[in-house]
Design an enzyme around this catalytic site. Structure first.
Site, mmCIF file in Angstrom:
data_model
loop_
_atom_site.group_PDB
_atom_site.id
_atom_site.type_symbol
_atom_site.label_atom_id
_atom_site.label_comp_id
_atom_site.label_asym_id
_atom_site.label_seq_id
_atom_site.Cartn_x
_atom_site.Cartn_y
_atom_site.Cartn_z
ATOM 1 N N SER A 49 15.885 27.957 38.998
ATOM 2 C CA SER A 49 16.334 26.740 38.302
ATOM 3 C C SER A 49 15.188 25.744 38.255
ATOM 4 C CB SER A 49 17.508 26.102 39.054
ATOM 5 O OG SER A 49 17.822 24.848 38.504
ATOM 6 N N TYR A 82 21.049 23.065 46.940
ATOM 7 C CA TYR A 82 20.960 24.005 45.809
ATOM 8 C C TYR A 82 19.505 24.116 45.330
ATOM 9 C CZ TYR A 82 21.394 25.515 40.906
ATOM 10 O OH TYR A 82 21.237 26.157 39.703
HETATM 11 P P1 NAP Z 1 28.705 29.806 36.272
HETATM 12 O O1 NAP Z 1 29.131 29.552 34.879
HETATM 13 O O2 NAP Z 1 29.287 28.968 37.376
HETATM 14 O O3 NAP Z 1 28.961 31.364 36.595
HETATM 15 C C1 NAP Z 1 28.695 31.862 37.865
HETATM 16 C C2 NAP Z 1 28.951 33.348 37.896
HETATM 17 O O4 NAP Z 1 28.550 33.820 39.187
HETATM 18 C C3 NAP Z 1 30.403 33.733 37.728
HETATM 19 O O5 NAP Z 1 30.456 34.958 37.024
HETATM 20 C C4 NAP Z 1 30.887 33.942 39.177
HETATM 21 O O6 NAP Z 1 31.946 34.883 39.295
HETATM 22 C C5 NAP Z 1 29.634 34.502 39.798
HETATM 23 N N1 NAP Z 1 29.559 34.307 41.242
HETATM 24 C C6 NAP Z 1 29.617 33.157 41.950
HETATM 25 N N2 NAP Z 1 29.495 33.408 43.260
HETATM 26 C C7 NAP Z 1 29.366 34.749 43.379
HETATM 27 C C8 NAP Z 1 29.225 35.633 44.477
HETATM 28 N N3 NAP Z 1 29.210 35.176 45.744
HETATM 29 N N4 NAP Z 1 29.121 36.960 44.244
HETATM 30 C C9 NAP Z 1 29.152 37.439 42.981
HETATM 31 N N5 NAP Z 1 29.282 36.655 41.891
HETATM 32 C C10 NAP Z 1 29.399 35.332 42.097
HETATM 33 O O7 NAP Z 1 27.130 29.660 36.453
HETATM 34 P P2 NAP Z 1 25.920 29.626 35.380
HETATM 35 O O8 NAP Z 1 25.721 28.212 34.977
HETATM 36 O O9 NAP Z 1 26.065 30.682 34.374
HETATM 37 O O10 NAP Z 1 24.717 29.972 36.362
HETATM 38 C C11 NAP Z 1 24.183 31.261 36.511
HETATM 39 C C12 NAP Z 1 22.888 31.142 37.285
HETATM 40 O O11 NAP Z 1 22.005 30.268 36.586
HETATM 41 C C13 NAP Z 1 23.048 30.568 38.684
HETATM 42 O O12 NAP Z 1 22.178 31.213 39.581
HETATM 43 C C14 NAP Z 1 22.633 29.113 38.494
HETATM 44 O O13 NAP Z 1 22.164 28.550 39.686
HETATM 45 C C15 NAP Z 1 21.544 29.260 37.464
HETATM 46 N N6 NAP Z 1 21.243 28.043 36.710
HETATM 47 C C16 NAP Z 1 22.206 27.473 35.901
HETATM 48 C C17 NAP Z 1 21.883 26.306 35.211
HETATM 49 C C18 NAP Z 1 22.871 25.600 34.307
HETATM 50 O O14 NAP Z 1 22.602 24.470 33.885
HETATM 51 N N7 NAP Z 1 24.005 26.205 34.000
HETATM 52 C C19 NAP Z 1 20.610 25.734 35.351
HETATM 53 C C20 NAP Z 1 19.678 26.349 36.165
HETATM 54 C C21 NAP Z 1 20.005 27.505 36.837
HETATM 55 P P3 NAP Z 1 33.483 34.407 39.469
HETATM 56 O O15 NAP Z 1 33.776 33.505 38.299
HETATM 57 O O16 NAP Z 1 34.276 35.666 39.455
HETATM 58 O O17 NAP Z 1 33.525 33.657 40.768
#
Ligand code: NAP
Length: 252
Positions: free
Chosen positions: A147, A161
């Site tokens: 991130s 985080y």
């Molecule tokens: P999200 O919409 O909250 O989705 C998270 C996903 O991870 C869901 O499919 C969830 O499954 C799964 N998950 C959570 N905890 C888990 C665990 N312990 N084991 C297996 N699966 C798990 O998140 P996102 O925004 O797409 O983020 C994805 C990645 O990108 C993350 O690493 C996040 O830190 C990174 N990121 C996101 C952003 C942003 O702005 N969105 C920015 C920088 C980095 P369930 O729904 O079944 O729990």
């Protein structure tokens, strides 16, 4: 183009929504046999998998908590049973309610590090055990989802985080050097602010509207834009990249 899984097996953690869902969809389109891990929302995962399948893609959804060694080992046993593992996208990640560090509990810190760092570490280990040439594998690629928080630090939001993502950057740098000789490339993508549901888990569903005007490109990114970068890092087009930390953050 869909080539029916000919690109090999790709494990995507946290693939049921957000960036992971976009990666699963695009990877299936590009001909990977996708193993889409999720933690709890089975209905959502099955919906995504059914949709990918209806478009001719190859996908298996597998429940498991990436912070559990037993779950991760089981995930990779299932994946290896489908064919040669070609790649891993270490995408599953969590954040918690926005607050200053002064109010954080050690339990919260442990939860965030368990999923974001221990989970990525365990998945990388299992992938390498199967992809390493010295162990009979065919090489491959790992993309860690870090991130922009790793370099911004996320003050007053979630320094825990941000620090976990700093650890992902360091994991990427060290591991890329360790396994280059095994035919495995390890890179990271560092998304900026992306339109997904993760912001609501920090208690700030309006975060995108608040921060987007401060991004040089003056907008949030989409999950699909991040997925495109990840698929590129996995592909032969990025064959001389390893240990790279690629910012997908609109200039932020
Ligand atoms: P999200 O919409 O909250 O989705 C998270 C996903 O991870 C869901 O499919 C969830 O499954 C799964 N998950 C959570 N905890 C888990 C665990 N312990 N084991 C297996 N699966 C798990 O998140 P996102 O925004 O797409 O983020 C994805 C990645 O990108 C993350 O690493 C996040 O830190 C990174 N990121 C996101 C952003 C942003 O702005 N969105 C920015 C920088 C980095 P369930 O729904 O079944 O729990």
């Amino acid at each position: 183009m869909n080539t029916g899984g000919a690109q090999g097996v790709l494990v995507v953690t946290g693939g049921s929504r957000g960036i992971g869902e976009a990666v699963s969809r695009l990877a299936a389109d590009r001909g990977y046999q996708v193993v889409m891990n999720f933690r709890s929302d089975r209905a959502r995962a099955e919906l995504v998998a059914a949709d990918i399948g209806s478009r001719g893609g190859s996908v298996h959804s597998v429940q498991g908590d990436v912070s559990s060694e037993a779950d991760v080992v089981a995930l990779f046993e299932i994946a290896a049973g489908l064919g040669e593992i070609a790649g891993l996208v270490n995408n599953a990640g969590i954040l918690e309610q926005q607050m200053d560090l002064v109010d954080m509990t050690p339990e919260r810190f442990d939860r965030v590090f368990a999923v974001n760092v221990r989970g990525s570490f365990l998945c990388a280990r299992e992938a390498i055990r199967r992809m390493a040439r010295s162990r009979g594998g065919g090489g491959g690629a790992i993309v860690n989802v870090s991130s922009a928080a790793a370099r911004i630090g996320s003050p007053h939001e979630y320094i825990d985080y941000a620090a976990s993502k700093g650890a992902i950057d360091t994991l990427t740098l060290g591991l890329s050097k360790e396994v280059a000789v095994e035919g495995i490339r390890v890179n990271a993508v560092r998304p900026g602010i992306i339109e997904t549901e993760i912001h609501a888990s920090g208690g700030d569903p309006g975060r995108i509207e608040r921060i987007a005007p401060m991004v040089p490109m003056q907008r949030a990114g989409t999950a699909d834009e991040v997925a495109q970068t990840i698929l590129w890092l996995l592909s032969g087009e990025a064959s001389y990249l390893t240990g790279a930390l690629v910012d997908a953050s609109g200039g932020r």
